[in-house]
Write a protein that holds these residues in place. Sequence first.
Motif, mmCIF file in Angstrom:
data_model
loop_
_atom_site.group_PDB
_atom_site.id
_atom_site.type_symbol
_atom_site.label_atom_id
_atom_site.label_comp_id
_atom_site.label_asym_id
_atom_site.label_seq_id
_atom_site.Cartn_x
_atom_site.Cartn_y
_atom_site.Cartn_z
ATOM 1 N N ALA A 21 0.981 -1.388 -0.314
ATOM 2 C CA ALA A 21 0.325 0.540 0.040
ATOM 3 C C ALA A 21 0.914 1.120 0.079
ATOM 4 O O ALA A 21 0.234 2.375 -0.670
ATOM 5 N N PHE A 22 2.159 1.154 1.124
ATOM 6 C CA PHE A 22 3.696 2.284 1.209
ATOM 7 C C PHE A 22 3.134 2.878 -0.505
ATOM 8 O O PHE A 22 3.202 3.906 -1.074
ATOM 9 N N SER A 23 3.940 1.554 -1.163
ATOM 10 C CA SER A 23 4.589 1.317 -2.550
ATOM 11 C C SER A 23 3.600 2.296 -3.137
ATOM 12 O O SER A 23 4.026 3.566 -4.197
ATOM 13 N N PHE A 24 2.191 1.471 -3.281
ATOM 14 C CA PHE A 24 1.357 2.476 -4.534
ATOM 15 C C PHE A 24 1.172 3.310 -4.365
ATOM 16 O O PHE A 24 1.381 4.718 -4.888
ATOM 17 N N SER A 25 1.023 3.938 -3.223
ATOM 18 C CA SER A 25 0.851 4.951 -2.738
ATOM 19 C C SER A 25 1.729 6.811 -3.135
ATOM 20 O O SER A 25 0.769 7.963 -2.895
ATOM 21 N N CYS A 26 2.482 5.766 -2.849
ATOM 22 C CA CYS A 26 4.038 7.098 -3.111
ATOM 23 C C CYS A 26 3.956 7.492 -4.279
ATOM 24 O O CYS A 26 4.561 9.064 -5.051
ATOM 25 N N ASN A 27 3.173 6.639 -5.952
ATOM 26 C CA ASN A 27 3.549 6.814 -7.387
ATOM 27 C C ASN A 27 2.423 7.484 -7.335
ATOM 28 O O ASN A 27 1.816 8.217 -8.513
ATOM 29 N N LYS A 28 0.971 8.297 -6.642
ATOM 30 C CA LYS A 28 0.286 8.297 -6.490
ATOM 31 C C LYS A 28 0.234 9.903 -6.128
ATOM 32 O O LYS A 28 0.363 10.285 -5.549
ATOM 33 N N LYS A 29 -0.991 11.087 -6.702
ATOM 34 C CA LYS A 29 -1.711 12.683 -6.539
ATOM 35 C C LYS A 29 -1.329 11.972 -4.655
ATOM 36 O O LYS A 29 -2.940 11.997 -4.122
ATOM 37 N N THR A 30 -1.451 12.898 -4.330
ATOM 38 C CA THR A 30 -2.301 13.345 -3.062
ATOM 39 C C THR A 30 -2.882 13.529 -3.024
ATOM 40 O O THR A 30 -4.146 14.366 -3.599
ATOM 41 N N GLU A 31 -4.046 12.580 -2.017
ATOM 42 C CA GLU A 31 -5.184 13.117 -1.661
ATOM 43 C C GLU A 31 -5.684 13.386 -0.681
ATOM 44 O O GLU A 31 -6.584 14.024 0.286
ATOM 45 N N ALA A 32 -4.834 13.982 0.128
ATOM 46 C CA ALA A 32 -4.766 13.923 1.938
ATOM 47 C C ALA A 32 -4.229 15.424 1.764
ATOM 48 O O ALA A 32 -4.083 15.796 2.734
ATOM 49 N N GLY A 34 -1.069 16.695 0.973
ATOM 50 C CA GLY A 34 0.138 17.370 1.040
ATOM 51 C C GLY A 34 0.028 18.093 1.853
ATOM 52 O O GLY A 34 -0.391 17.731 3.106
ATOM 53 N N ASN A 35 1.735 18.927 1.511
ATOM 54 C CA ASN A 35 1.882 19.772 2.744
ATOM 55 C C ASN A 35 2.419 21.088 1.653
ATOM 56 O O ASN A 35 2.726 21.107 0.729
ATOM 57 N N SER A 36 3.027 22.058 2.743
ATOM 58 C CA SER A 36 3.082 23.160 1.573
ATOM 59 C C SER A 36 4.506 23.559 0.858
ATOM 60 O O SER A 36 4.616 24.166 0.350
ATOM 61 N N GLN A 37 5.274 22.455 1.739
ATOM 62 C CA GLN A 37 6.926 22.431 0.774
ATOM 63 C C GLN A 37 6.620 21.736 -0.529
ATOM 64 O O GLN A 37 7.760 21.823 -1.339
ATOM 65 N N MET A 38 5.127 21.249 -0.767
ATOM 66 C CA MET A 38 5.106 20.356 -1.645
ATOM 67 C C MET A 38 5.236 21.695 -2.918
ATOM 68 O O MET A 38 5.460 21.618 -4.394
ATOM 69 N N ILE A 39 4.584 22.399 -2.730
ATOM 70 C CA ILE A 39 4.011 23.884 -3.193
ATOM 71 C C ILE A 39 5.344 24.660 -3.460
ATOM 72 O O ILE A 39 6.128 24.253 -4.265
ATOM 73 N N VAL A 116 -7.261 22.940 -3.980
ATOM 74 C CA VAL A 116 -6.241 22.575 -5.023
ATOM 75 C C VAL A 116 -6.605 20.608 -4.727
ATOM 76 O O VAL A 116 -6.869 19.988 -4.195
ATOM 77 N N ALA A 117 -7.075 20.690 -6.002
ATOM 78 C CA ALA A 117 -7.811 19.481 -6.706
ATOM 79 C C ALA A 117 -6.887 18.299 -6.323
ATOM 80 O O ALA A 117 -6.785 17.274 -6.341
ATOM 81 N N GLU A 118 -5.261 18.526 -6.571
ATOM 82 C CA GLU A 118 -4.771 17.460 -7.222
ATOM 83 C C GLU A 118 -2.475 18.300 -6.802
ATOM 84 O O GLU A 118 -2.873 19.223 -7.100
ATOM 85 N N LEU A 119 -2.268 17.585 -6.005
ATOM 86 C CA LEU A 119 -0.904 18.374 -5.579
ATOM 87 C C LEU A 119 0.051 16.934 -5.425
ATOM 88 O O LEU A 119 -0.350 15.765 -4.915
ATOM 89 N N ASP A 120 1.409 17.307 -6.072
ATOM 90 C CA ASP A 120 2.429 16.522 -6.197
ATOM 91 C C ASP A 120 3.702 16.853 -5.999
ATOM 92 O O ASP A 120 3.449 18.561 -6.054
ATOM 93 N N GLU A 121 4.474 16.369 -5.753
ATOM 94 C CA GLU A 121 5.842 17.706 -5.881
ATOM 95 C C GLU A 121 6.046 17.861 -7.155
ATOM 96 O O GLU A 121 6.987 18.901 -7.450
ATOM 97 N N ASP A 122 5.124 17.700 -8.790
ATOM 98 C CA ASP A 122 5.527 17.839 -9.579
ATOM 99 C C ASP A 122 4.578 18.617 -10.497
ATOM 100 O O ASP A 122 4.291 18.977 -11.609
#
Length: 139
Positions: A21-32, A34-39, A116-122
Motif C-alpha cells: 500500500a505504501f509503495s502504490f501510494s508513493c506514485n499517486k497524487k496525494t488525496e490528503a 499534501g503540504n506547503s513544501q510540495m508547493i 487544490v484538486a491535486e498536488l504532488d512534487e511535480d
Amino acid sequence: MKIVSPATRLFTLVCLVLLSAFSFSCNKKTEAGGNSQMISGTASKIWKASRETTASGDKDKLTSDEKKEQIQFFANGNFTQTSESQSANGTWTYSAPNKTLSLTYANNNVSENFTVAELDEDDMKLQAPDGSTLTLKAE
C-alpha cells in the motif's frame, strides 16, 4: 521443515500489505492535501501552466504568452508571478486539511483563493471558485 505459527504468518501478511500500500501510494497524487513544501520546495519552486479547463470542464487552450507565465512560491510565504510584460508579488498560504491555496497580492489587498484538486512534487491542479481549473507543472 520449520513450522511457522499463525501469529507469525499474520504479522508477515500485514507487513506485506502495508508495504504494498505504501509503495502504490508513493506514485499517486496525494488525496490528503499534501503540504506547503510540495508547493514551495525547501527554498522556492517555480510553476508554469500546462493545462486549463473552463467551468463546464471543456479544455481551454493556453496561449503562447500564458505558457510563458510563471509563479514562484517561496518557503517564507512570499510569491512572485511574472509574464513577459508584468510582474506581481505578495504572500501565499496553504491549508492542507482544507486543500485551499490563498494568494494575497501586495499593494492592492486583492486575494485569490483556490481549491487544490491535486498536488504532488511535480503537478498542482487548482480549481477557481467558478469551477475552472488550471494545472501547473513544476520547473
